[in-house]
Design an enzyme around this catalytic site. Sequence first.
Site, mmCIF file in Angstrom:
data_model
loop_
_atom_site.group_PDB
_atom_site.id
_atom_site.type_symbol
_atom_site.label_atom_id
_atom_site.label_comp_id
_atom_site.label_asym_id
_atom_site.label_seq_id
_atom_site.Cartn_x
_atom_site.Cartn_y
_atom_site.Cartn_z
ATOM 1 N N GLU A 188 -39.574 15.608 -60.650
ATOM 2 C CA GLU A 188 -40.274 15.633 -61.937
ATOM 3 C C GLU A 188 -39.301 15.566 -63.112
ATOM 4 O O GLU A 188 -39.099 16.545 -63.824
ATOM 5 C CB GLU A 188 -41.212 16.844 -61.978
ATOM 6 C CG GLU A 188 -42.291 16.712 -60.901
ATOM 7 C CD GLU A 188 -43.177 17.929 -60.732
ATOM 8 O OE1 GLU A 188 -43.307 18.712 -61.678
ATOM 9 O OE2 GLU A 188 -43.736 18.097 -59.630
ATOM 10 N N PRO A 205 -37.697 5.849 -54.817
ATOM 11 C CA PRO A 205 -37.232 4.515 -55.166
ATOM 12 C C PRO A 205 -36.376 4.534 -56.431
ATOM 13 O O PRO A 205 -36.702 5.199 -57.402
ATOM 14 C CB PRO A 205 -38.517 3.723 -55.436
ATOM 15 C CG PRO A 205 -39.649 4.580 -55.015
ATOM 16 C CD PRO A 205 -39.174 5.960 -54.940
ATOM 17 N N HIS A 390 -58.336 23.205 -52.864
ATOM 18 C CA HIS A 390 -56.986 23.360 -53.421
ATOM 19 C C HIS A 390 -56.207 24.412 -52.638
ATOM 20 O O HIS A 390 -56.703 25.520 -52.426
ATOM 21 C CB HIS A 390 -57.053 23.767 -54.897
ATOM 22 C CG HIS A 390 -55.712 23.788 -55.563
ATOM 23 N ND1 HIS A 390 -55.226 24.858 -56.261
ATOM 24 C CD2 HIS A 390 -54.726 22.843 -55.602
ATOM 25 C CE1 HIS A 390 -54.009 24.586 -56.723
ATOM 26 N NE2 HIS A 390 -53.694 23.375 -56.336
ATOM 27 N N HIS A 391 -55.032 24.045 -52.189
ATOM 28 C CA HIS A 391 -54.117 24.956 -51.492
ATOM 29 C C HIS A 391 -52.769 24.969 -52.205
ATOM 30 O O HIS A 391 -51.911 24.145 -51.919
ATOM 31 C CB HIS A 391 -53.881 24.485 -50.047
ATOM 32 C CG HIS A 391 -55.028 24.702 -49.128
ATOM 33 N ND1 HIS A 391 -55.135 24.050 -47.921
ATOM 34 C CD2 HIS A 391 -56.118 25.515 -49.222
ATOM 35 C CE1 HIS A 391 -56.248 24.452 -47.308
ATOM 36 N NE2 HIS A 391 -56.867 25.326 -48.078
ATOM 37 N N GLU A 392 -52.589 25.877 -53.150
ATOM 38 C CA GLU A 392 -51.257 26.049 -53.743
ATOM 39 C C GLU A 392 -50.487 27.026 -52.855
ATOM 40 O O GLU A 392 -50.991 28.103 -52.538
ATOM 41 C CB GLU A 392 -51.370 26.590 -55.172
ATOM 42 C CG GLU A 392 -50.035 26.922 -55.834
ATOM 43 C CD GLU A 392 -49.076 25.736 -55.885
ATOM 44 O OE1 GLU A 392 -49.412 24.743 -56.530
ATOM 45 O OE2 GLU A 392 -47.993 25.806 -55.249
ATOM 46 N N HIS A 470 -49.137 17.909 -54.124
ATOM 47 C CA HIS A 470 -48.293 17.908 -55.320
ATOM 48 C C HIS A 470 -46.973 18.593 -54.962
ATOM 49 O O HIS A 470 -46.898 19.315 -53.971
ATOM 50 C CB HIS A 470 -48.999 18.622 -56.471
ATOM 51 C CG HIS A 470 -49.989 17.730 -57.155
ATOM 52 N ND1 HIS A 470 -50.056 17.595 -58.512
ATOM 53 C CD2 HIS A 470 -50.926 16.904 -56.645
ATOM 54 C CE1 HIS A 470 -51.001 16.732 -58.823
ATOM 55 N NE2 HIS A 470 -51.564 16.291 -57.699
ATOM 56 N N GLU A 471 -45.938 18.338 -55.764
ATOM 57 C CA GLU A 471 -44.574 18.759 -55.398
ATOM 58 C C GLU A 471 -44.330 18.382 -53.931
ATOM 59 O O GLU A 471 -43.907 19.203 -53.119
ATOM 60 C CB GLU A 471 -44.342 20.269 -55.621
ATOM 61 C CG GLU A 471 -44.581 20.727 -57.038
ATOM 62 C CD GLU A 471 -46.060 20.842 -57.375
ATOM 63 O OE1 GLU A 471 -46.822 21.322 -56.526
ATOM 64 O OE2 GLU A 471 -46.453 20.438 -58.473
ATOM 65 N N GLU A 489 -48.337 13.589 -55.755
ATOM 66 C CA GLU A 489 -47.690 13.609 -57.070
ATOM 67 C C GLU A 489 -46.286 13.037 -56.876
ATOM 68 O O GLU A 489 -46.135 11.867 -56.544
ATOM 69 C CB GLU A 489 -47.690 15.040 -57.610
ATOM 70 C CG GLU A 489 -47.289 15.140 -59.061
ATOM 71 C CD GLU A 489 -47.125 16.585 -59.500
ATOM 72 O OE1 GLU A 489 -47.543 16.906 -60.611
ATOM 73 O OE2 GLU A 489 -46.558 17.394 -58.739
ATOM 74 N N GLU A 495 -49.643 16.583 -66.452
ATOM 75 C CA GLU A 495 -49.472 18.002 -66.782
ATOM 76 C C GLU A 495 -48.318 18.230 -67.758
ATOM 77 O O GLU A 495 -48.359 19.145 -68.565
ATOM 78 C CB GLU A 495 -49.262 18.823 -65.507
ATOM 79 C CG GLU A 495 -48.037 18.388 -64.716
ATOM 80 C CD GLU A 495 -47.837 19.192 -63.426
ATOM 81 O OE1 GLU A 495 -48.664 20.051 -63.109
ATOM 82 O OE2 GLU A 495 -46.832 18.937 -62.736
#
Length: 700
Positions: A188, A205, A390-392, A470-471, A489, A495
Amino acid sequence: MSVTAQRFSKRSAAIFAVVLAVAQAIWIAPADAREETVASPSGEIVVSISDEGGRAAYSVTFRGEPVIAPSRLGLLFKDRHGFDRDLRLTNATPSNHDDTWEQPWGERRLVRDRHNELLATFAAENGPAREMSVRFRVFDDGVGFRYEVGKQKALKGAVDITNELTEFGVGDQATAWWIPSGEFNRYEYVYHETPAGDVQDAHTPITFRQPSGVHLSIHEAALVDYSGMSLQSLRPGNFKASLSPWSDGVLVKTKTPFKTPWRTIQISPDAKGLLNSSLILNLNAPNTLGDVSWFEPGKYVGIWWAMHIRDRSWGRDGIHGATTEETKRYMDFAAEHGFNGVLVEGWNIGWDGDWFNNGALFSFTESYPDFDLDALGAYGAEKGANLIGHHETSGDVSNYEAQLSDALDLYERVGVRLIKSGYVADAGQIERIDDQGIKRYEWHDGQFMVRHHLHVVKEAAKRKIAINPHEPVKDTGLRRTYPNWVSREGARGMEFNAWGSPPNPPSHEAVLAFTRMLAGPMDFTPGIFDLEPNKRPPLREDMQRSDPSNRPQTTLAKQLALYVVLYSPIQMAADLPENYEKRMDAFQFIKDVPADWEESVALNGEVGDFVTFARKERGGEDWYLGALTNEDARTLDIPLDFLDGGKTYVAEIYRDGKDADWKHNPYAISIYKREVTSAETLRLPLASSGGAAIRFTPAE
Ligand code: NOJ
Ligand code: CA
């Protein structure tokens, strides 16, 4: 040349010839080096493979121009003889391939895989007998190669890879677009544009433009049970594969026979050619899941942006977002406007307090008391706007894996068809409890996480659930093999415009299209309509908004263009329903635009400057176009020859209005219809950080 200089150079040539003759006489020449070549079907790309000096190496030319200088190949192992020096090219087996395969969903339905192959085998001439092969595939849009090390006596049992010697000699004359590797924020980062010689360690890439205008993108395909590769700068413009290590320092834990991921070099005479390449997908194995029609591409809304702009929170502090009532409001809105999903974050126990550092407290099966999971699963199904799970994990992967099957069973039971997961933790801080009960810290792109992600994807597939991490670890085209791995992501998404300090710059998406997006779909979450969310007063006196300079640095029209430019089979309409309700005219484009395509064509573009895509919807006759620019306003002339000839289309055009610009006048938008045919060239003026979005429908 002056007479003196001529005389001098004649004399030095004579001395050089004598020195060379003496050297040859006293030096025992090695066996002649062997060189083999393999060309692309068009003949434009040629790869040469050699064992000169006892080292395995390859080089690449495009239309006769060297684009990768001779670059080393090889692998080293812990406590074993590896493949470094004293190598001899013993075998070179050519073959070729041409077929067309179908994607269950994607940016195009049909993909042609046409390539020439050379399987080069190198034998080691020191130590115990052993050999490794490198399989090269040369397509018209680039090159892929991977190591294949077969079962053999010298490499029995566990093999720990301690170095991959692969190099990429791009040269220091190229320009590079890249993000750093090994730094805390994973992928990020804002992309750098520098001379290739100034690139430090970089993720892939990574995109290069040679002085001739030839563009290259280096990446990898089919990253399975191996560590992610980044590029380490050896000499200016000369890069070496750097593999993300395990916590004990080993790079890859494997055993023979093994195959590495493909190392890929996409090659195009211009920037837009990179975007029309299917090389990464072609190098992945075919679908192993069979019928995946249970995954439906589509658009979704969610209880999400509200948290990022501090209107709601994930945990229980008086403004909890994930309530039953609020979820129903979003589901009603989604159903009314034709979206098939509603993401809800902060539904489960574990978010109170410092969730970033307390991943072990997450429960993936217990919801907060004000969130009725069963009722909402049923409500969403009835409305056709399914609950998106959602699974954070906050990077506490052992905690997540321990609960994974129960968590997936629960979501399957309540009708969740898609899960967004999250691995918020600094790079290198993924928690793994090993089999001795010792806490270890791993990298997001190390072999442990590569295995973890695929494990989750396979377990989810058994329950007909799709995954969107994500991440994540970067995309390497595994959606072909596991089509329930639908998006991810792995770059700065929307965000950052809520709290990024700095937010994404106006050039961001024009860089992403030519870098991150070459890897595969991104859950960027476009569609912000209130472009200055942090200008509003805080909700309560004891609260603060983020700095008002955190905002999408785009016009409204550019937000619409993102739906066509940044491909994903799941596209979020990320803003709050009330903000869409205020701008139903512009919102109409988000309602109309599909998330699944029959065909996609990049029409123009320069990395970091501008880009235009045209895409044809799957199962229909409409075409869509998205164009966007960086901070420079510009006018694009776009031939409409992608449309069917002989037909008249109604173009619904959403473009920057008069005097629009992202900073002072972002909302000025001009929305109108006109008739067009494929014979026309459309003139599109784009504002500073502006864009255009168009729907083309055949006229009655
Ligand atoms: C980071 C993700 O990118 C974002 O979308 C999510 O809301 C937060 N983590 C919380 O899980
Ligand atoms: Ca993120």
